[in-house]
Write a protein that holds these residues in place. Structure first.
Motif, mmCIF file in Angstrom:
data_model
loop_
_atom_site.group_PDB
_atom_site.id
_atom_site.type_symbol
_atom_site.label_atom_id
_atom_site.label_comp_id
_atom_site.label_asym_id
_atom_site.label_seq_id
_atom_site.Cartn_x
_atom_site.Cartn_y
_atom_site.Cartn_z
ATOM 1 N N ALA A 237 6.232 55.591 39.459
ATOM 2 C CA ALA A 237 6.728 54.379 38.790
ATOM 3 C C ALA A 237 8.248 54.381 38.642
ATOM 4 N N ALA A 238 8.832 55.562 38.398
ATOM 5 C CA ALA A 238 10.285 55.635 38.195
ATOM 6 C C ALA A 238 11.036 55.241 39.471
ATOM 7 N N GLU A 239 10.540 55.722 40.613
ATOM 8 C CA GLU A 239 11.178 55.403 41.894
ATOM 9 C C GLU A 239 11.021 53.914 42.220
ATOM 10 N N ARG A 240 9.831 53.392 41.922
ATOM 11 C CA ARG A 240 9.551 51.967 42.157
ATOM 12 C C ARG A 240 10.540 51.118 41.356
ATOM 13 N N GLU A 241 10.716 51.497 40.106
ATOM 14 C CA GLU A 241 11.614 50.754 39.224
ATOM 15 C C GLU A 241 13.065 50.823 39.708
ATOM 16 N N ARG A 242 13.473 52.017 40.161
ATOM 17 C CA ARG A 242 14.836 52.212 40.661
ATOM 18 C C ARG A 242 15.099 51.319 41.875
ATOM 19 N N LEU A 243 14.146 51.288 42.794
ATOM 20 C CA LEU A 243 14.316 50.488 44.010
ATOM 21 C C LEU A 243 14.331 48.989 43.707
ATOM 22 N N MET A 244 13.439 48.543 42.824
ATOM 23 C CA MET A 244 13.402 47.106 42.485
ATOM 24 C C MET A 244 14.713 46.676 41.820
ATOM 25 N N LYS A 245 15.276 47.577 41.009
ATOM 26 C CA LYS A 245 16.528 47.276 40.327
ATOM 27 C C LYS A 245 17.655 47.104 41.358
ATOM 28 N N ARG A 246 17.680 48.007 42.351
ATOM 29 C CA ARG A 246 18.701 47.922 43.408
ATOM 30 C C ARG A 246 18.532 46.649 44.220
#
Length: 498
Positions: free
Chosen positions: A475-484
């Protein structure tokens, strides 16, 4: 009747006309396909020659029959599915278009939309479920009537007919006998009230479109008429019509509330079934008619990404980094990630949930180490990111949590992209055995009308899973990518001056 007969689906798309013969099990017996020309007279303008659309469509229908080794008399019914919003006006007497068709991607009426937005956007949305945008047919009809010499006057005399592509095909298939559309296509015009199920006088007045040019609105599944004598060798009932995305939703058997599908074509279209409720969107999605059976309308929430598969065509034709669209997956697989490169393919502006006509394509995060492989990967990921934003908005609007996303369309065969789609959504992505769901949906609508299939339950049982992509990203990686991704989108917005 069912065993020795077939259904012919006419799938008139944005870049090609196709015809598919289906058997009773929903299997494909034969396919005919032909591309036709895209016309770009000015930046942001996109046109088709409607006569070429008709000639390619009837040509592939004959080709599919001959490939299947069957005669027209072996066809139980014809179903039609079509690129939506594309607008044709023709002369009722001669059957000749008065100008090129204005394609759904065309932006020429964006300025007009801006000029009436403050006064009318809310009324339009309340009645039609649509946002006021150049994408829909209504402003295109107005533009043609205003800009083709003598068109308004001729429309006033009842000499002209307007139709989306389904209407144009039916008109030609029946030798000019029928001028009709179905509720799904009508619901994309900005002229049709999705709550009353009728053309709306106030909407016609706002967009300055005379009632005399409009087709009659019918169910998505009923026998409308027969093909003209001498056209295909036997007179075949025309019995189903559905705009391409609604037909795909039907073909994916998303027949219950909360079920959703995403079609990866030229654009990307996600629809979620909301059954009898026309859910008004708080997140700039569209509320649309999913289908109308026996006078009863089923609704859906829809999000559209304007550029999906088209970004791969751009890599091929615009940049020349691949020779064919099929090569993109292999090229993208040569790197483990896009290494921070984000490509926002806002070539014709952004669709939901932004509706920014003035956004333009942008690529950010490029370094000296960036290669064509990173760009290819970023292009594929851009399709998945855009779809993830749609789903986020849909779940907010509907209050439904998605269990799985059913996928179809050409680019759904790209395993790398489907895995990334599941990762970035956090829900399983499921590809069915038959990915030709748009044509299949049209076939189902036609077959239901003539008793070839008995019920929607029978259709739901035919749907079969082929490949399931389970999310593997934390989930953390998913969130990071969506933010970018959202940061990259902001860089692309309002780039063009009005």
């Amino acid at each position: 009747m069912a065993d020795d007969k077939f259904i012919l689906a006419l799938d008139q798309g944005t870049t090609s006309s196709r015809a598919i013969v289906f058997d009773h099990a929903g299997n494909i017996k034969a396919v005919g396909q032909k591309e036709f020309r895209q016309h770009f007279p000015k930046p942001g303008w996109v046109e088709h020659d409607a006569s070429e659309i008709w000639s390619t469509q009837i040509g592939v229908a004959q080709e599919a029959l001959s490939k299947a080794g069957i005669r027209a008399s072996d066809i139980a019914a014809i179903g039609i599915t079509n690129q939506r919003e594309t607008t044709v006006i023709w002369d009722r007497k001669t059957g000749k278009p008065i100008a090129n068709a204005i394609v759904w991607q065309d932006r020429r009426t964006a300025g007009y939309c801006d000029s009436i937005r403050e006064q009318y956007a809310k009324t339009l949305q309340d009645k039609t479920g649509l946002v006021l945008d150049a994408y829909f047919s209504g402003t295109k009809v107005k533009w043609l009537l205003d800009n083709v010499e003598g068109a308004r006057e001729r429309a006033g005399k009842g000499e002209l007919a307007f139709g989306t592509i389904d209407s144009w095909l039916v008109y030609n298939l029946t030798g000019g006998a029928l001028h009709i559309t179905d509720a799904t296509n009508a619901s994309r015009t900005l002229l049709y009230n999705i709550h009353t199920g009728e053309w709306d006088d106030e909407l016609l007045q706002i967009l300055d479109v005379p009632r005399s040019v409009l087709p009659e609105v019918r169910n998505s599944s009923e026998v409308y008429g027969k093909t003209a004598e001498g056209l295909l060798g036997a007179q075949i009932p025309i019995a189903g019509i559905g705009g391409d995305q609604q037909a795909a939703t039907f073909g994916q058997a998303c027949l219950q509330k909360g079920m959703a599908k995403n079609t990866y074509g030229t654009g990307c279209f996600m629809l979620m079934n909301t059954e009898g409720e026309a859910v008004p969107s708080q997140n700039k999605l569209l509320t649309t008619v999913a289908w109308q059976l026996g006078g009863k309308r089923t609704y859906a929430l829809e999000g559209s990404v304007f550029i999906a598969g088209a970004v791969v065509q751009w890599l091929r034709d615009g940049l020349g980094i691949i020779r064919s669209s099929e090569e993109v997956e292999a090229l993208a697989r040569t790197v483990d990630s896009s290494e921070g490169v984000m490509l926002v393919p806002a070539f014709v502006g952004l669709g939901a949930p932004y509706w920014d006509s003035y956004a333009r394509g942008t690529m950010v995060g490029i370094t000296r180490g960036t290669t064509k492989a990173h760009i290819a990967r970023a292009a594929l990921e851009s399709i998945a990111f855009q779809s993830a934003e749609l789903l986020e908005a849909m779940q907010k609007d509907s209050g439904a949590t998605l269990k799985e996303l059913r996928v179809d369309g050409g680019a759904s065969n790209n395993d790398l992209m489907m895995q990334f789609q599941a990762d970035i959504l956090g829900v399983p992505v499921v590809r069915p055995k038959i990915t030709e769901t748009t044509a299949l949906g049209a076939a189902y609508l036609a077959g239901l009308a003539v008793g070839y299939w008995q019920s929607t339950d029978e259709i739901a049982q035919q749907w079969q899973e082929d490949t399931r992509f389970e999310p593997q990203m934390d989930a953390a990686e998913r969130e990071r990518l969506m933010k970018r991704w959202k940061k990259a989108v902001e860089r692309s917005r309002a780039w063009e001056e009005e």
